[in-house]
Design a protein around this motif. Structure first.
Motif, PDB file in Angstrom:
ATOM      1  N   PRO A   1      -6.729   8.879  61.350  1.00  0.00           N
ATOM      2  CA  PRO A   1      -7.271   7.811  60.492  1.00  0.00           C
ATOM      3  C   PRO A   1      -6.727   7.866  59.065  1.00  0.00           C
ATOM      4  CG  PRO A   1      -9.018   8.824  61.803  1.00  0.00           C
ATOM      5  CD  PRO A   1      -7.794   9.683  61.975  1.00  0.00           C
ATOM      6  N   MET A   2      -6.371   6.704  58.555  1.00  0.00           N
ATOM      7  CA  MET A   2      -5.968   6.513  57.154  1.00  0.00           C
ATOM      8  C   MET A   2      -4.871   7.486  56.714  1.00  0.00           C
ATOM      9  SD  MET A   2      -7.880   3.986  56.698  1.00  0.00           S
ATOM     10  CE  MET A   2      -7.905   3.582  54.959  1.00  0.00           C
ATOM     11  N   SER A   3      -3.960   7.760  57.619  1.00  0.00           N
ATOM     12  CA  SER A   3      -2.840   8.656  57.288  1.00  0.00           C
ATOM     13  C   SER A   3      -1.511   7.913  57.229  1.00  0.00           C
ATOM     14  CB  SER A   3      -2.738   9.771  58.332  1.00  0.00           C
ATOM     15  OG  SER A   3      -2.393   9.232  59.606  1.00  0.00           O
ATOM     16  N   GLY A   4      -1.564   6.595  57.410  1.00  0.00           N
ATOM     17  CA  GLY A   4      -0.353   5.789  57.332  1.00  0.00           C
ATOM     18  C   GLY A   4      -0.415   4.841  56.149  1.00  0.00           C
ATOM     19  N   MET A   5       0.680   4.142  55.909  1.00  0.00           N
ATOM     20  CA  MET A   5       0.739   3.160  54.841  1.00  0.00           C
ATOM     21  C   MET A   5       1.303   1.858  55.406  1.00  0.00           C
ATOM     22  SD  MET A   5      -0.479   4.765  52.225  1.00  0.00           S
ATOM     23  CE  MET A   5      -0.061   3.720  50.824  1.00  0.00           C
ATOM     24  N   LYS A   6       0.655   0.747  55.094  1.00  0.00           N
ATOM     25  CA  LYS A   6       1.131  -0.569  55.508  1.00  0.00           C
ATOM     26  C   LYS A   6       1.220  -1.473  54.293  1.00  0.00           C
ATOM     27  CE  LYS A   6      -3.433  -2.530  56.545  1.00  0.00           C
ATOM     28  NZ  LYS A   6      -4.268  -3.200  57.568  1.00  0.00           N
ATOM     29  N   LEU A   7       1.992  -2.539  54.418  1.00  0.00           N
ATOM     30  CA  LEU A   7       2.136  -3.471  53.314  1.00  0.00           C
ATOM     31  C   LEU A   7       0.840  -4.234  53.075  1.00  0.00           C
ATOM     32  CD1 LEU A   7       5.675  -4.863  54.159  1.00  0.00           C
ATOM     33  CD2 LEU A   7       5.079  -3.429  52.206  1.00  0.00           C
ATOM     34  N   ARG A   8       0.516  -4.441  51.817  1.00  0.00           N
ATOM     35  CA  ARG A   8      -0.664  -5.230  51.467  1.00  0.00           C
ATOM     36  C   ARG A   8      -0.456  -6.691  51.866  1.00  0.00           C
ATOM     37  NH1 ARG A   8      -4.384  -2.826  48.293  1.00  0.00           N
ATOM     38  NH2 ARG A   8      -3.859  -0.780  47.403  1.00  0.00           N
ATOM     39  N   ASP A   9      -1.553  -7.424  51.963  1.00  0.00           N
ATOM     40  CA  ASP A   9      -1.493  -8.815  52.418  1.00  0.00           C
ATOM     41  C   ASP A   9      -0.564  -9.664  51.566  1.00  0.00           C
ATOM     42  OD1 ASP A   9      -3.209  -8.281  54.487  1.00  0.00           O
ATOM     43  OD2 ASP A   9      -5.005  -9.047  53.472  1.00  0.00           O
ATOM     44  N   GLU A  10      -0.508  -9.396  50.258  1.00  0.00           N
ATOM     45  CA  GLU A  10       0.344 -10.204  49.386  1.00  0.00           C
ATOM     46  C   GLU A  10       1.835  -9.973  49.635  1.00  0.00           C
ATOM     47  OE1 GLU A  10      -1.745  -7.198  46.539  1.00  0.00           O
ATOM     48  OE2 GLU A  10      -2.127  -8.088  48.510  1.00  0.00           O
ATOM     49  N   PHE A  11       2.150  -8.955  50.447  1.00  0.00           N
ATOM     50  CA  PHE A  11       3.543  -8.704  50.817  1.00  0.00           C
ATOM     51  C   PHE A  11       3.750  -8.879  52.323  1.00  0.00           C
ATOM     52  CE2 PHE A  11       2.847  -6.291  46.905  1.00  0.00           C
ATOM     53  CZ  PHE A  11       3.936  -6.682  46.135  1.00  0.00           C
ATOM     54  N   ALA A  12       2.858  -9.618  52.975  1.00  0.00           N
ATOM     55  CA  ALA A  12       2.904  -9.771  54.430  1.00  0.00           C
ATOM     56  C   ALA A  12       4.208 -10.386  54.919  1.00  0.00           C
ATOM     57  CB  ALA A  12       1.720 -10.611  54.899  1.00  0.00           C
ATOM     58  N   GLU A  13       4.843 -11.211  54.087  1.00  0.00           N
ATOM     59  CA  GLU A  13       6.099 -11.859  54.508  1.00  0.00           C
ATOM     60  C   GLU A  13       7.218 -10.848  54.726  1.00  0.00           C
ATOM     61  OE1 GLU A  13       8.082 -14.000  51.065  1.00  0.00           O
ATOM     62  OE2 GLU A  13       6.201 -13.352  50.102  1.00  0.00           O
ATOM     63  N   PHE A  14       7.010  -9.616  54.236  1.00  0.00           N
ATOM     64  CA  PHE A  14       8.014  -8.572  54.406  1.00  0.00           C
ATOM     65  C   PHE A  14       7.625  -7.561  55.496  1.00  0.00           C
ATOM     66  CE2 PHE A  14       8.255 -10.109  50.025  1.00  0.00           C
ATOM     67  CZ  PHE A  14       9.587 -10.525  49.990  1.00  0.00           C
ATOM     68  N   ASP A  15       6.557  -7.856  56.216  1.00  0.00           N
ATOM     69  CA  ASP A  15       6.092  -7.001  57.312  1.00  0.00           C
ATOM     70  C   ASP A  15       6.731  -7.506  58.603  1.00  0.00           C
ATOM     71  OD1 ASP A  15       4.690  -5.824  59.452  1.00  0.00           O
ATOM     72  OD2 ASP A  15       2.859  -5.643  58.270  1.00  0.00           O
ATOM     73  N   ALA A  16       7.670  -6.747  59.165  1.00  0.00           N
ATOM     74  CA  ALA A  16       8.427  -7.210  60.328  1.00  0.00           C
ATOM     75  C   ALA A  16       7.526  -7.485  61.534  1.00  0.00           C
ATOM     76  CB  ALA A  16       9.498  -6.185  60.702  1.00  0.00           C
ATOM     77  N   ARG A  17       6.460  -6.723  61.694  1.00  0.00           N
ATOM     78  CA  ARG A  17       5.568  -6.940  62.836  1.00  0.00           C
ATOM     79  C   ARG A  17       4.913  -8.325  62.748  1.00  0.00           C
ATOM     80  NH1 ARG A  17       4.579  -1.430  61.480  1.00  0.00           N
ATOM     81  NH2 ARG A  17       5.303  -0.010  63.136  1.00  0.00           N
ATOM     82  N   LYS A  18       4.478  -8.696  61.554  1.00  0.00           N
ATOM     83  CA  LYS A  18       3.838 -10.000  61.359  1.00  0.00           C
ATOM     84  C   LYS A  18       4.880 -11.121  61.342  1.00  0.00           C
ATOM     85  CE  LYS A  18      -0.044  -8.107  58.708  1.00  0.00           C
ATOM     86  NZ  LYS A  18      -0.737  -8.076  57.380  1.00  0.00           N
ATOM     87  N   LYS A  19       5.978 -10.878  60.680  1.00  0.00           N
ATOM     88  CA  LYS A  19       6.998 -11.907  60.500  1.00  0.00           C
ATOM     89  C   LYS A  19       7.572 -12.397  61.819  1.00  0.00           C
ATOM     90  CE  LYS A  19      11.217 -12.661  57.782  1.00  0.00           C
ATOM     91  NZ  LYS A  19      12.099 -12.039  56.752  1.00  0.00           N
ATOM     92  N   PHE A  20       7.742 -11.469  62.775  1.00  0.00           N
ATOM     93  CA  PHE A  20       8.372 -11.824  64.042  1.00  0.00           C
ATOM     94  C   PHE A  20       7.381 -11.882  65.210  1.00  0.00           C
ATOM     95  CE2 PHE A  20      11.711  -9.967  61.386  1.00  0.00           C
ATOM     96  CZ  PHE A  20      12.630 -11.004  61.401  1.00  0.00           C
ATOM     97  N   GLY A  21       6.075 -11.838  64.894  1.00  0.00           N
ATOM     98  CA  GLY A  21       5.065 -11.937  65.938  1.00  0.00           C
ATOM     99  C   GLY A  21       5.228 -10.874  67.012  1.00  0.00           C
ATOM    100  N   MET A  22       5.407  -9.642  66.593  1.00  0.00           N
ATOM    101  CA  MET A  22       5.672  -8.564  67.533  1.00  0.00           C
ATOM    102  C   MET A  22       4.472  -8.293  68.435  1.00  0.00           C
ATOM    103  SD  MET A  22       6.763  -4.615  66.679  1.00  0.00           S
ATOM    104  CE  MET A  22       8.305  -5.104  65.897  1.00  0.00           C
ATOM    105  N   PRO A  23       4.682  -8.191  69.740  1.00  0.00           N
ATOM    106  CA  PRO A  23       3.579  -7.839  70.643  1.00  0.00           C
ATOM    107  C   PRO A  23       3.236  -6.358  70.520  1.00  0.00           C
ATOM    108  CG  PRO A  23       5.633  -7.937  71.854  1.00  0.00           C
ATOM    109  CD  PRO A  23       5.947  -8.404  70.457  1.00  0.00           C
ATOM    110  N   LYS A  24       2.130  -5.965  71.094  1.00  0.00           N
ATOM    111  CA  LYS A  24       1.755  -4.549  71.094  1.00  0.00           C
ATOM    112  C   LYS A  24       2.735  -3.778  71.964  1.00  0.00           C
ATOM    113  CE  LYS A  24      -0.943  -0.911  70.520  1.00  0.00           C
ATOM    114  NZ  LYS A  24      -1.122  -0.253  69.198  1.00  0.00           N
TER     115      LYS A  24
END
Length: 348
Positions: A268-291
């Protein structure tokens, strides 16, 4: 050898106290201790074990599969540090995907990937952001730069991790930690002080022969006192407050999240992800990556090596099926991997 190192060596070789297990959290420490022959100085009642200090090694198989999906299914140009190219995924490494036509290019920094995005506006450039507190700031700087310039063809696939909660997961696995100097140079020593209050001992160590000898000697001297301890043995680089500018940069761009570590599972809470204001640079969100869930090779014991539960030489495929030329697991690939160190130095 200077006088301090000689004194430290004498303390180590003459240690007669209780048996101790010391975990090297940093992969660079593991390799330097081997390279310098320091293991030969240790008495039989002192054992050095390797921990999850190699960012490539703790990156799960599923992350490699995600990168391959982006390359083969979405046609992205994958940019990465060189080690990751040979880390096995479920079916193949990135090198195997490249043989199938994927564009996988090694870079020296995330800013190199930003430059590639500038020069190739019709291509989607994805940087594989892997690392601990030491390298995460550079990934954040790349995102801020891309946002400032309005680059729409740059993104990160994140697997950034932080050490504090990993120490919690490893609690009880060793009598003392050899804390990573590079990480603490950014993060500071607050977490080490907190662990001391909970009964977890350790020292921050540098990387020269004298610094490593001193750190090991400090552990042995303090262990005989029977009380939890923390000592910063790398004060020329590591300060209590760490690097405030780097920490502030990461705080602006990223936030903590649960994440998977090879061998340790989801911490738990040991990783880092981009904040919502930088979501356009998150490849998982940008390309609709499946699980995507990876499946490690069942013959590989990297997960146990990273927990200090076994030595690389205990693995049946070590040095036989699994070699640096044909790695079965990530710990044999990376320059900071424990298996690579055991292989290169013959276990001594």
């Amino acid at each position: 050898m200077n006088e301090q190192a000689k004194k430290a060596r004498d303390i180590i070789t003459n240690y007669k106290g209780r048996p101790l297990r010391i975990m090297e959290v940093c992969g660079t420490h593991t390799h330097e201790i081997f390279r310098l022959g320091l293991r030969k100085l240790l008495p039989e009642n002192v054992e050095l074990i390797s921990g999850p200090g190699c960012p490539v090694c703790v990156t799960p198989v599923g992350f490699i599969d995600e990168a391959i999906w982006l390359a083969l299914e979405k046609g992205c140009i994958i940019t990465t540090f060189g080690d990751l190219i040979r880390v096995p995924g479920t079916e193949m490494p990135l090198a195997g995907a490249r043989a199938k036509g994927a564009q996988v290019r090694p870079v020296y920094s995330p800013l190199d990937a930003v430059e590639m995005a500038r020069q190739n506006p019709d291509e989607q450039i994805v940087f594989l952001a892997v690392g601990f507190e030491t390298t995460t700031p550079s990934a954040c700087l790349a995102v801020e730069t891309a946002k400032k310039e309005g680059l729409k063809n740059f993104s990160l696939l994140t697997a950034n991790k932080t050490m504090p909660n990993a120490y919690n997961a490893l609690e009880g696995s060793a009598d003392a930690f050899l804390y990573p100097g590079h990480v603490n140079a950014i993060a500071g020593t607050e977490i080490c002080e907190e662990l001391k209050k909970r009964g977890v001992s350790g020292v921050v160590a540098g990387f020269t022969a004298s610094e490593l000898l001193t750190a090991l000697a400090v552990i042995l001297v303090n262990a005989e006192k029977g009380e939890p301890f923390f000592v910063n043995c790398y004060p020329r680089v590591v300060k209590a407050e760490g690097n405030p500018s780097a920490r502030e940069l990461v705080k602006r761009v990223m936030e903590p999240c649960d994440t998977e570590w090879r061998g340790l599972g989801v911490i738990p809470m040991s990783g880092m992800k981009l904040r919502d204001e930088f979501a356009e640079f998150d490849a998982r969100k940008k390309f609709g990556m499946p699980k995507i869930t990876g499946k490690p090779n069942p013959a590989c014991r990297c997960g146990e090596v990273l927990q200090g539960k076994c030595k690389p030489s205990d693995c049946k495929v070590f040095g036989k099926v699994c070699t640096p030329e044909h790695p079965v697991g990530a710990c044999m690939v990376s320059d900071e991997g424990a298996c690579a160190a055991y292989y290169q130095y013959g276990g001594v």
